[in-house]
Motif scaffolding. Structure first.
Motif, PDB file in Angstrom:
ATOM      1  N   ASP A 148      38.045  43.199  36.387  1.00 16.83           N
ATOM      2  CA  ASP A 148      36.916  42.973  37.279  1.00 16.83           C
ATOM      3  C   ASP A 148      36.454  44.260  37.958  1.00 16.83           C
ATOM      4  OD1 ASP A 148      36.938  40.257  36.734  1.00 16.83           O
ATOM      5  OD2 ASP A 148      38.329  39.831  38.358  1.00 16.83           O
ATOM      6  N   PHE A 149      37.247  45.336  37.836  1.00 18.32           N
ATOM      7  CA  PHE A 149      36.864  46.618  38.426  1.00 18.32           C
ATOM      8  C   PHE A 149      37.460  47.741  37.579  1.00 18.32           C
ATOM      9  CE2 PHE A 149      40.985  45.766  40.177  1.00 18.32           C
ATOM     10  CZ  PHE A 149      41.599  46.993  40.219  1.00 18.32           C
ATOM     11  N   PHE A 150      36.927  48.944  37.772  1.00 22.17           N
ATOM     12  CA  PHE A 150      37.409  50.096  37.030  1.00 22.17           C
ATOM     13  C   PHE A 150      37.188  51.344  37.879  1.00 22.17           C
ATOM     14  CE2 PHE A 150      36.957  53.502  33.842  1.00 22.17           C
ATOM     15  CZ  PHE A 150      38.150  53.338  33.165  1.00 22.17           C
ATOM     16  N   VAL A 151      38.234  52.153  38.046  1.00 23.68           N
ATOM     17  CA  VAL A 151      38.157  53.394  38.806  1.00 23.68           C
ATOM     18  C   VAL A 151      37.928  54.530  37.823  1.00 23.68           C
ATOM     19  CG1 VAL A 151      39.373  54.921  40.401  1.00 23.68           C
ATOM     20  CG2 VAL A 151      39.774  52.455  40.500  1.00 23.68           C
ATOM     21  N   PHE A 152      36.967  55.413  38.142  1.00 31.23           N
ATOM     22  CA  PHE A 152      36.657  56.508  37.228  1.00 31.23           C
ATOM     23  C   PHE A 152      36.134  57.716  37.995  1.00 31.23           C
ATOM     24  CE2 PHE A 152      32.742  54.263  37.855  1.00 31.23           C
ATOM     25  CZ  PHE A 152      31.716  55.184  37.724  1.00 31.23           C
TER      26      PHE A 152
END
Length: 177
Positions: A148-152
């Motif tokens: 549901d989320f992604f850190v980049f």
């Protein structure tokens, strides 16, 4: 508790206000000075479903709950139950975190169930290598992972960003500076 009710695509009737006020006033016993607490209620209508969103900001934390049902009145009851569960569940954590501060704004002198006293522990840690990417690639990575989320590492904004899926299936971005 000061309750501010507004409607989005719905007219707020006096009976709605009375029901909301009556139910939310049950939460007064959890606050030190409930007369100083502002509560914001938003009622939205989409097709046959009514959504009630309640936000209670305090100086130290914010309580928020949302419920969607076909009938508004059971949704009001359920959203108040959710808020009460949040307060009861986090009673120990809040009192421990803010014990040295003079004002917590929340009353912690109530009984909790034994299951609610168990602290949530971090069960898993991950180290990730962040390669610079744009927002579209981050959305694609998130979808491929099924998260549901992604850190980049945002190559356009030159900062760390979080892309997340919203309830209406759109996406949001949080930039961390």
């Amino acid at each position: 508790m000061k309750i501010n009710v507004r409607g989005d695509k719905v007219e707020i009737t006096e009976s709605m206000k009375n029901q909301i006020t009556e139910k939310l006033n049950k939460l007064n016993l959890y606050f030190e000075n409930p007369e100083n607490i502002n509560t914001y209620v938003l009622i939205r209508v989409r097709n046959l479903y009514k959504t009630i969103e309640v936000t209670i900001p305090t100086k130290r934390f914010t309580l928020r709950a949302e419920e969607t049902q076909e009938d508004l009145y059971p949704a009001i009851t359920e959203v108040v139950n959710k808020l009460e569960r949040q307060i009861r569940k986090n009673k120990t954590r809040l009192s421990r975190k803010y014990r040295n501060n003079e004002k917590l704004e929340i009353n912690t002198n109530f009984d909790s169930d034994s299951t609610e006293l168990e602290e949530k522990k971090i069960k898993k840690r991950k180290k990730i290598e962040m390669k610079p990417m744009d927002e579209e690639e981050a959305v694609l990575q998130m979808e491929l992972l099924g998260h549901d989320f992604f850190v980049f590492k945002n190559e356009i904004e030159e900062c760390i960003s979080v892309v997340y899926k919203r309830k209406n299936n759109s996406y949001g971005i949080i930039n961390l500076n």
